[in-house]
Design a protein around this motif. Structure first.
Motif, PDB file in Angstrom:
ATOM      1  N   GLY A 196       0.777  -0.979  -0.097  1.00 39.08           N
ATOM      2  CA  GLY A 196       0.070   0.050   0.002  1.00 39.08           C
ATOM      3  C   GLY A 196       0.874   1.108   0.021  1.00 39.08           C
ATOM      4  N   VAL A 197       0.487   2.156   1.117  1.00 40.07           N
ATOM      5  CA  VAL A 197       1.606   3.503   1.078  1.00 40.07           C
ATOM      6  C   VAL A 197       2.118   3.312   2.566  1.00 40.07           C
ATOM      7  CG1 VAL A 197       0.397   4.741  -0.565  1.00 40.07           C
ATOM      8  CG2 VAL A 197      -0.305   4.765   1.674  1.00 40.07           C
ATOM      9  N   ARG A 232      -7.615   1.016  14.724  1.00 43.66           N
ATOM     10  CA  ARG A 232      -7.442  -0.088  13.557  1.00 43.66           C
ATOM     11  C   ARG A 232      -8.171  -1.241  13.842  1.00 43.66           C
ATOM     12  NH1 ARG A 232      -0.846  -1.381  13.078  1.00 43.66           N
ATOM     13  NH2 ARG A 232      -0.764  -1.583  15.404  1.00 43.66           N
ATOM     14  N   ALA A 233      -8.771  -1.659  14.868  1.00 44.05           N
ATOM     15  CA  ALA A 233      -9.698  -2.685  14.662  1.00 44.05           C
ATOM     16  C   ALA A 233     -11.016  -2.419  13.954  1.00 44.05           C
ATOM     17  CB  ALA A 233     -10.023  -3.270  16.021  1.00 44.05           C
ATOM     18  N   GLU A 234     -11.483  -1.052  14.091  1.00 42.16           N
ATOM     19  CA  GLU A 234     -12.315  -0.359  13.371  1.00 42.16           C
ATOM     20  C   GLU A 234     -12.192  -0.725  11.899  1.00 42.16           C
ATOM     21  OE1 GLU A 234     -16.211   1.659  12.770  1.00 42.16           O
ATOM     22  OE2 GLU A 234     -15.400  -0.019  14.000  1.00 42.16           O
ATOM     23  N   ILE A 235     -10.808  -0.148  11.443  1.00 45.21           N
ATOM     24  CA  ILE A 235     -10.506  -0.180   9.973  1.00 45.21           C
ATOM     25  C   ILE A 235     -10.738  -1.551   9.543  1.00 45.21           C
ATOM     26  CG2 ILE A 235      -8.665   0.496   8.494  1.00 45.21           C
ATOM     27  CD1 ILE A 235      -7.922   2.763  10.279  1.00 45.21           C
ATOM     28  N   PHE A 236      -9.975  -2.341  10.245  1.00 49.01           N
ATOM     29  CA  PHE A 236      -9.939  -3.849   9.786  1.00 49.01           C
ATOM     30  C   PHE A 236     -11.471  -4.375   9.757  1.00 49.01           C
ATOM     31  CE2 PHE A 236      -9.748  -8.325  11.315  1.00 49.01           C
ATOM     32  CZ  PHE A 236      -9.392  -8.895  10.196  1.00 49.01           C
ATOM     33  N   ARG A 237     -12.294  -4.156  10.397  1.00 51.22           N
ATOM     34  CA  ARG A 237     -13.560  -4.597  10.257  1.00 51.22           C
ATOM     35  C   ARG A 237     -14.397  -3.955   9.203  1.00 51.22           C
ATOM     36  NH1 ARG A 237     -16.746  -3.425  15.764  1.00 51.22           N
ATOM     37  NH2 ARG A 237     -18.082  -5.204  15.081  1.00 51.22           N
ATOM     38  N   ARG A 238     -14.034  -2.687   8.889  1.00 49.08           N
ATOM     39  CA  ARG A 238     -14.709  -2.163   7.865  1.00 49.08           C
ATOM     40  C   ARG A 238     -14.003  -2.288   6.360  1.00 49.08           C
ATOM     41  NH1 ARG A 238     -19.185  -1.788  10.727  1.00 49.08           N
ATOM     42  NH2 ARG A 238     -18.988  -0.338  12.598  1.00 49.08           N
ATOM     43  N   ILE A 239     -12.743  -2.469   6.257  1.00 46.92           N
ATOM     44  CA  ILE A 239     -12.357  -2.709   5.064  1.00 46.92           C
ATOM     45  C   ILE A 239     -11.711  -4.116   4.894  1.00 46.92           C
ATOM     46  CG2 ILE A 239      -9.914  -1.837   3.933  1.00 46.92           C
ATOM     47  CD1 ILE A 239     -12.073   0.182   4.273  1.00 46.92           C
ATOM     48  N   GLY A 240     -11.477  -4.818   5.814  1.00 47.37           N
ATOM     49  CA  GLY A 240     -11.244  -6.181   5.684  1.00 47.37           C
ATOM     50  C   GLY A 240      -9.849  -6.667   5.675  1.00 47.37           C
ATOM     51  N   PHE A 241      -8.949  -5.434   5.678  1.00 45.48           N
ATOM     52  CA  PHE A 241      -7.601  -5.731   5.767  1.00 45.48           C
ATOM     53  C   PHE A 241      -6.882  -4.835   7.172  1.00 45.48           C
ATOM     54  CE2 PHE A 241      -8.558  -7.335   1.811  1.00 45.48           C
ATOM     55  CZ  PHE A 241      -7.900  -8.499   1.696  1.00 45.48           C
ATOM     56  N   ILE A 361      -3.815  -4.511  -5.189  1.00 46.18           N
ATOM     57  CA  ILE A 361      -4.225  -4.643  -3.740  1.00 46.18           C
ATOM     58  C   ILE A 361      -5.645  -4.861  -3.706  1.00 46.18           C
ATOM     59  CG2 ILE A 361      -1.981  -3.843  -2.834  1.00 46.18           C
ATOM     60  CD1 ILE A 361      -3.100  -1.314  -2.305  1.00 46.18           C
ATOM     61  N   ALA A 362      -6.252  -4.976  -2.627  1.00 45.00           N
ATOM     62  CA  ALA A 362      -7.675  -4.892  -2.475  1.00 45.00           C
ATOM     63  C   ALA A 362      -8.152  -3.651  -2.616  1.00 45.00           C
ATOM     64  CB  ALA A 362      -8.164  -5.255  -0.824  1.00 45.00           C
ATOM     65  N   GLU A 363      -8.989  -3.342  -3.477  1.00 50.31           N
ATOM     66  CA  GLU A 363      -9.600  -1.993  -4.144  1.00 50.31           C
ATOM     67  C   GLU A 363     -10.065  -1.021  -3.006  1.00 50.31           C
ATOM     68  OE1 GLU A 363      -9.911   0.956  -6.856  1.00 50.31           O
ATOM     69  OE2 GLU A 363      -9.152  -1.146  -7.332  1.00 50.31           O
ATOM     70  N   GLN A 364     -10.740  -1.586  -2.217  1.00 49.00           N
ATOM     71  CA  GLN A 364     -11.128  -0.792  -0.759  1.00 49.00           C
ATOM     72  C   GLN A 364     -10.067  -0.047  -0.193  1.00 49.00           C
ATOM     73  OE1 GLN A 364     -11.460  -4.032  -1.202  1.00 49.00           O
ATOM     74  NE2 GLN A 364     -11.517  -4.980   1.016  1.00 49.00           N
ATOM     75  N   GLY A 365      -8.751  -0.914  -0.035  1.00 55.96           N
ATOM     76  CA  GLY A 365      -7.643  -0.135   0.416  1.00 55.96           C
ATOM     77  C   GLY A 365      -7.020   0.595  -0.592  1.00 55.96           C
TER      78      GLY A 365
END
Length: 440
Positions: A196-197, A232-241, A361-365
Motif C-alpha cells: 500500500g502506502v 485499527r480494529a475498526e478499520i480492519f472490520r470495515r475494510i477487511g485488511f 491490492i484490495a480495491e477498498q484499500g
C-alpha cells in the motif's frame, strides 16, 4: 572500509539503535561511520553514543563526526537520512496551529496539513543532499527514515532519479509483531506480506504453518469490546485488511475519527499525541548525555530489528532477506498511481534491493491509499511549480482536514503555517528561503 553516513545523527536514540543493530552483525568488516548534524551539542552526544555502542559490542569503528555535510558524504557507500528540519519546535507548530483552528491531528508528520508542511520544509534540504550525493557519492544508497516518507522518497525521484533511494519504516514489522502476540503465535514462524502506502499498507498475507491468521484475529476482536475501541480494529472490520500503523496515527489518515469528539472518546484517541512524544525524545537526549558524562551504560535494545542495518548487511555480505520498503511505483501495485511511492515487499541481496510486484491490492484499500497519494502528489507539484495554491489544494483533499474545516478555513490555516515556517519555505511558496528546489 564501507563508509556509512548518518544525516541527522543528533537523533541520538535512533542513532544508538541503528548502530546497535548494525554492530550485532559479526560478519561485517570494520566500518567507517560518519555522523553529521547541524547541532554541535547533539553531534557530540551522537559521537559519544557511537563510541559507547562500539565498546559494548566489542567492535572497532573508524568514526568521524562533522558538521560539514559535504565532507560527510564524500565517498559514502550508504547514506542514512533521519533529519528533522526545524526540529521539535517546528513539529509542535504543525500540531498546535491547526489545533487552534479546530483541526486535530495525532502525529502530524506524514499526512494531512502537518505532513504537507513538514514536506515543504524538508524538500529544499533533500534537494541539497541529492545534489551533493550526485557529485560526491553517486553510487551510494540513500536510506530514508525521515517523514513524510512517501513524499520524501517521491521528491528524491524528482530531483535525483539516478540516486538509489529507499524508504525504510518499521511499521509493518511492529504491526505483525504485535498481532502475533495478540493471537499467540511466534512471529518468526509466520509468513507475512503487506502493500500500500507508508503508514497505510495493508497486511494481505499473514499465516502460520499454512493457516490464515485473520479468522483468529476477527474472532478475538468480535469477542472483545475493548479491542473494538481501537482505531485499527475498526478499520480492519470495515475494510477487511489490517493497516500497518498505530491506531493513533491511522486515525488522521481518514475522515472517520478526529472530526467528532464522540469518536475520539469511543476510540480512545489522544489528539496532539506527538507533542508529548517529542518532549519525551528531548528528555531521552538529555538522559543519554547525562549517562555518557557519568560513564554509566546506555540501554541497548536488541529486539528492534531496524531495516537499514539489514539492508547494509545484505548488500555487503550477500545475505538474502525480504523487507518492506518504500519505492517508486513502476508496475509494483497496479491499482495505485504509477510514479508515486508505494510500500511493498523487497528482496535484498548483494546486487541491491529488488522490489516485488504484488499486482493489484484490495480495491477498498487502494481507494484510501489513492486519497493520500493525491495529497502527496499535489504537494510535489506545488513545489515543482512554485504554486502556493496547490499547497492549499493538497490540504483540501486530505480527508481529516476537509471533514473538519471549510475551504476558506483551510486557506487561512495554510497562511498561518506558511508565516510560522517562512524561514524554511521557498520564496515561491510564501517563505523566505531563496534556494532552487528543482533542477533547471
Amino acid at each position: 572500509m564501507p563508509r556509512i553516513v548518518f544525516l541527522g545523527a543528533g537523533s541520538v536514540v535512533f542513532t544508538r539503535q541503528l548502530l546497535n543493530d548494525l554492530l550485532r552483525f559479526d560478519d561485517l568488516p570494520t566500518l567507517t561511520i560518519v555522523l553529521h548534524d547541524i547541532d554541535a551539542d547533539r553531534l557530540a552526544v551522537a559521537e559519544g553514543t557511537a563510541r559507547h555502542v562500539a565498546r559494548r559490542r566489542g567492535r572497532e569503528l573508524d568514526l568521524e563526526a562533522t558538521a560539514d555535510r559535504r565532507a560527510a558524504l564524500a565517498g559514502a557507500d550508504f547514506v542514512v537520512n533521519m533529519i528533522q528540519v526545524g526540529g521539535v519546535a517546528a513539529t509542535k507548530v504543525d500540531l498546535e496551529i491547526p489545533a487552534s483552528h479546530g483541526l486535530l491531528q495525532t502525529i502530524g508528520d506524514t499526512t494531512g496539513v502537518g505532513g504537507v508542511f513538514r514536506a515543504l520544509r524538508t524538500f529544499p534540504v533533500l534537494t541539497g543532499i541529492a545534489h551533493d550525493m550526485q557529485e560526491l557519492c553517486p553510487d551510494a544508497w540513500f536510506l530514508n527514515y525521515t517523514n513524510p516518507m512517501a513524499m520524501n522518497v517521491w521528491w528524491m525521484s524528482v530531483v535525483a532519479p539516478d540516486i538509489k533511494t529507499l524508504g525504510l519504516c518499521h511499521s509493518v514489522y511492529w504491526t505483525v509483531n504485535d498481532l502475533c502476540d495478540l493471537v499467540g503465535v511466534p512471529l518468526e514462524e509466520t509468513h507475512h506480506r503487506a502493500a500500500g502506502v507508508n503508514h497505510q499498507s495493508w497486511l494481505y498475507e499473514w499465516s502460520h504453518n499454512g493457516e490464515d491468521l485473520y479468522p483468529r484475529l476477527r474472532a478475538l476482536i468480535d469477542s472483545d469490546p475493548e479491542l473494538q475501541r481501537r482505531v485499527r480494529a475498526e478499520i480492519f472490520r470495515r475494510i477487511g485488511f489490517y493497516p500497518t500503523e498505530t491506531s493513533e496515527h491511522s486515525s488522521e489518515y481518514l475522515s472517520w475519527f478526529l472530526r467528532d469528539p464522540a469518536q475520539i472518546e469511543r476510540f480512545r484517541i489522544e489528539p496532539l499525541q506527538y507533542i508529548g512524544i517529542s518532549d519525551d525524545n528531548v528528555a531521552e537526549f538529555h538522559a543519554a548525555r547525562e549517562a555518557l558524562d557519568a560513564g554509566t551504560d546506555l540501554e541497548l535494545d536488541d529486539g528492534a530489528a531496524e531495516y537499514a542495518p539489514q539492508v547494509i548487511h545484505s548488500i555487503l555480505t550477500g545475505t538474502e532477506r525480504v523487507i518492506h520498503a518504500n519505492v517508486v511505483n513502476t508496475g509494483l501495485i497496479d491499482n495505485l498511481p504509477q510514479g508515486s511511492v508505494v510500500e511493498v515487499p523487497a528482496l535484498v541481496n548483494a546486487e541491491g534491493v529488488h522490489p516485488i510486484a504484488v499486482g493489484s491490492i484490495a480495491e477498498q484499500g487502494a481507494a484510501l491509499n489513492r486519497t493520500y497519494l493525491s495529497v502527496a502528489g499535489l504537494t510535489i507539484e506545488a513545489v515543482k511549480r512554485g504554486d502556493p495554491e496547490l499547497v492549499r489544494q493538497a490540504v483540501l483533499v486530505d480527508p481529516n482536514a476537509s471533514s473538519t474545516l471549510t475551504p476558506a478555513q483551510i486557506w487561512t490555516l495554510c497562511d498561518d503555517l506558511t508565516a510560522a515556517h517562512a524561514v524554511y519555505l521557498p520564496v515561491a511558496l510564501g517563505g523566505t528561503l531563496e534556494q532552487e528546489t528543482v533542477p533547471a
